[in-house]
Design a protein around this motif. Structure first.
Motif, PDB file in Angstrom:
ATOM      1  N   LEU A  87       0.739  -1.096   0.080  1.00  0.00           N
ATOM      2  CA  LEU A  87      -0.040   0.128   0.058  1.00  0.00           C
ATOM      3  C   LEU A  87       0.842   1.204   0.118  1.00  0.00           C
ATOM      4  O   LEU A  87       0.448   2.206  -0.514  1.00  0.00           O
ATOM      5  CB  LEU A  87      -1.053  -0.107   1.207  1.00  0.00           C
ATOM      6  CG  LEU A  87      -2.114   0.873   1.221  1.00  0.00           C
ATOM      7  CD1 LEU A  87      -3.192   0.458   0.169  1.00  0.00           C
ATOM      8  CD2 LEU A  87      -2.799   0.638   2.450  1.00  0.00           C
ATOM      9  N   SER A  99       2.603   1.642  -3.479  1.00  0.00           N
ATOM     10  CA  SER A  99       1.535   1.822  -4.715  1.00  0.00           C
ATOM     11  C   SER A  99       1.220   3.454  -4.306  1.00  0.00           C
ATOM     12  O   SER A  99       0.893   4.123  -5.585  1.00  0.00           O
ATOM     13  CB  SER A  99       0.354   0.920  -4.538  1.00  0.00           C
ATOM     14  OG  SER A  99       0.748  -0.310  -4.676  1.00  0.00           O
ATOM     15  N   SER A 100       1.172   3.923  -3.175  1.00  0.00           N
ATOM     16  CA  SER A 100       0.818   5.220  -3.006  1.00  0.00           C
ATOM     17  C   SER A 100       1.993   6.193  -3.480  1.00  0.00           C
ATOM     18  O   SER A 100       1.469   7.462  -3.781  1.00  0.00           O
ATOM     19  CB  SER A 100       0.545   5.688  -1.487  1.00  0.00           C
ATOM     20  OG  SER A 100       1.840   5.563  -0.987  1.00  0.00           O
ATOM     21  N   TRP A 110       3.683  -3.948  -6.989  1.00  0.00           N
ATOM     22  CA  TRP A 110       4.325  -3.043  -6.287  1.00  0.00           C
ATOM     23  C   TRP A 110       5.868  -3.802  -5.735  1.00  0.00           C
ATOM     24  O   TRP A 110       6.704  -3.239  -5.890  1.00  0.00           O
ATOM     25  CB  TRP A 110       3.678  -2.795  -4.932  1.00  0.00           C
ATOM     26  CG  TRP A 110       3.420  -4.022  -4.055  1.00  0.00           C
ATOM     27  CD1 TRP A 110       2.328  -5.005  -3.843  1.00  0.00           C
ATOM     28  CD2 TRP A 110       4.469  -4.493  -3.027  1.00  0.00           C
ATOM     29  NE1 TRP A 110       2.806  -5.849  -3.050  1.00  0.00           N
ATOM     30  CE2 TRP A 110       3.780  -5.645  -2.324  1.00  0.00           C
ATOM     31  CE3 TRP A 110       5.663  -4.270  -2.611  1.00  0.00           C
ATOM     32  CZ2 TRP A 110       4.656  -6.461  -1.405  1.00  0.00           C
ATOM     33  CZ3 TRP A 110       6.552  -4.851  -1.578  1.00  0.00           C
ATOM     34  CH2 TRP A 110       5.581  -5.983  -0.934  1.00  0.00           C
ATOM     35  N   TRP A 129      -6.056   3.710  -8.924  1.00  0.00           N
ATOM     36  CA  TRP A 129      -5.825   2.724  -7.868  1.00  0.00           C
ATOM     37  C   TRP A 129      -4.667   3.657  -6.991  1.00  0.00           C
ATOM     38  O   TRP A 129      -4.573   3.652  -5.876  1.00  0.00           O
ATOM     39  CB  TRP A 129      -5.268   1.621  -8.316  1.00  0.00           C
ATOM     40  CG  TRP A 129      -6.199   0.562  -9.119  1.00  0.00           C
ATOM     41  CD1 TRP A 129      -6.341   0.556 -10.293  1.00  0.00           C
ATOM     42  CD2 TRP A 129      -7.262   0.021  -8.420  1.00  0.00           C
ATOM     43  NE1 TRP A 129      -7.080  -0.538 -10.586  1.00  0.00           N
ATOM     44  CE2 TRP A 129      -7.990  -0.578  -9.347  1.00  0.00           C
ATOM     45  CE3 TRP A 129      -7.962   0.050  -7.268  1.00  0.00           C
ATOM     46  CZ2 TRP A 129      -9.174  -1.129  -9.347  1.00  0.00           C
ATOM     47  CZ3 TRP A 129      -9.004  -0.790  -6.948  1.00  0.00           C
ATOM     48  CH2 TRP A 129      -9.635  -1.447  -7.975  1.00  0.00           C
ATOM     49  N   SER A 155      -5.082   4.194  -3.172  1.00  0.00           N
ATOM     50  CA  SER A 155      -3.888   3.505  -2.252  1.00  0.00           C
ATOM     51  C   SER A 155      -3.317   4.742  -1.492  1.00  0.00           C
ATOM     52  O   SER A 155      -3.117   4.491  -0.207  1.00  0.00           O
ATOM     53  CB  SER A 155      -2.651   2.948  -3.256  1.00  0.00           C
ATOM     54  OG  SER A 155      -3.094   1.865  -3.914  1.00  0.00           O
TER      55      SER A 155
END
Length: 384
Positions: free
Chosen positions: A33, A36-37, A49, A349, A353
């Motif tokens: 997470l 991905s952010s 990722w 996304w 995220s």
């Protein structure tokens, strides 16, 4: 000899493996997470990722610019020039390209595709393309083509800027962040204060019906939250505190009190009786004993419950949906804001995220800052 005290169990390895597995099950999604952010939507779609540090292969469809507005005469005919990629430091490496969806890898960089009727199309390594027509004017829609390219790793903070600070979109989570704090902090402090007084009374004060009250508290631990939502909301609406912060605070307080009283009472009942009896002999009142002796000694248990209540309230969606109904969005909390983002930006996304990681960042800080008190509080009373 097998029952000698102090000998390690043969199942110790199973416990260690289980602990490692649980840690990995938590660490991997959280790390994913976080990574991905900071990625772009194209990279999230094209690769996982765990591949964020290596180039990722993407396939995309493009269309040349409108020839009616961009054609150039070169004496022998006309041509249209353009570029696939905007000017930036990291340009994807084109592997192959094509002019048909059935053969998107028909050509390599530098090769010329014959489109028929005297028209040709070519793409250079930097993503620039040339569409040529011999003795006739190029017109109509721009030529469609497909590319397959290796995109270098790229990280950006634009996702966080969009989620937290973009004033032009209504999905910014800054207000929802402070709304969540407004709900969570009082909803954590209020039940701790009430439960501490109740736990002391149930531990050290003699009065009729004390055992029945303890049994009632234990029984309330198994009452489903959903069972009381509608009656409680009706009560709040009847007395005028529904659909607001006060109603949410009282709801979280009511649902958290059984666990708080049970946890604190188990801790306080295990405190040394001599200290309390000596204080009473010296003339201390129950309130003075509670404030000056019980509370300082019970700090691990108080902190343990504070962690549970904070995490549960921060991550709550059900109570917020019932007791914080506001069409204007003035009391929207982060969990509800993320649900709205799922509807608005269902395919973005990177936005989801980032919003999700912002939501879990505060609970992570609280948990790691107070985890030692969590362990001490949970083990309280287990050993005499």
């Amino acid at each position: 000899m097998d029952n000698i005290a102090g000998k390690k169990s043969s199942l110790t390895w199973a416990v260690h493996i289980s602990v490692v597995a649980l840690v990995l099950l938590w660490v991997f999604p959280t790390a994913g997470l976080l990574v991905s952010s900071f990625r772009t939507s194209e990279q999230i779609i094209s690769s996982g990722w765990w591949q964020s540090l290596t180039p990722s292969e993407i396939s995309a469809q493009h269309r040349a610019v409108d020839p009616d507005d961009h054609r150039i005469s070169d004496g022998a005919g006309y041509r249209v020039e353009g570029a696939i990629f905007a000017k930036k430091s990291k340009i994807p490496e084109i592997i192959s390209w094509g002019t048909s969806s059935r053969a998107i890898d028909a050509y390599r960089v530098g090769e010329v595709a014959d489109l028929g009727e005297g028209e040709t199309f070519s793409i250079a390594a930097d993503g620039s393309y040339v569409w040529r027509g011999n003795d006739k004017q190029i017109s109509g829609r721009g030529q469609r083509f497909f590319i397959t390219a290796l995109v270098p790793p790229e990280f950006t903070t634009d996702n966080y800027h969009f989620v937290l600070f973009d004033e032009n979109n209504r999905q910014g989570m800054t207000k929802a962040f402070f709304n969540t704090l407004t709900v969570t902090i009082p909803a954590t402090i209020i039940p701790i204060l009430i439960a501490a007084f109740a736990a002391y009374a149930l531990s050290w004060m003699e009065f009729p019906g004390r055992s029945l009250l303890i049994a009632a508290v234990v029984g309330l631990l198994v009452v489903p939250l959903q069972l009381a939502l509608i009656p409680l909301l009706k009560l709040h609406n009847d007395i005028g505190i529904g659909k607001g912060y006060l109603g949410a605070w009282l709801a979280h307080t009511g649902f958290g009190l059984p666990m708080a009283i049970y946890l604190l009472r188990n801790y306080m009942v295990g405190l040394p009786r001599d200290i309390i009896e000596n204080a009473k002999v010296d003339g201390a009142t129950d309130f003075q004993i509670f404030v000056k002796i019980i509370l300082p000694l019970s700090f691990p248990a108080l902190a343990s419950f504070a962690i549970f209540q904070f995490l549960w309230t921060w991550n709550d969606l059900l109570v917020a949906m019932v007791f914080l109904i506001d069409s204007s969005g003035e009391t929207t909390v982060m969990t509800r804001q993320i649900v709205e983002l799922l509807g608005t930006f269902g395919g973005d996304w990177e936005v989801l995220s980032t919003a999700a990681f912002v939501s879990i960042s505060v609970p992570l800080v609280v948990f790691f800052a107070m985890q030692k008190y969590l362990v001490r509080g949970l083990l309280s009373g287990s050993v005499k």
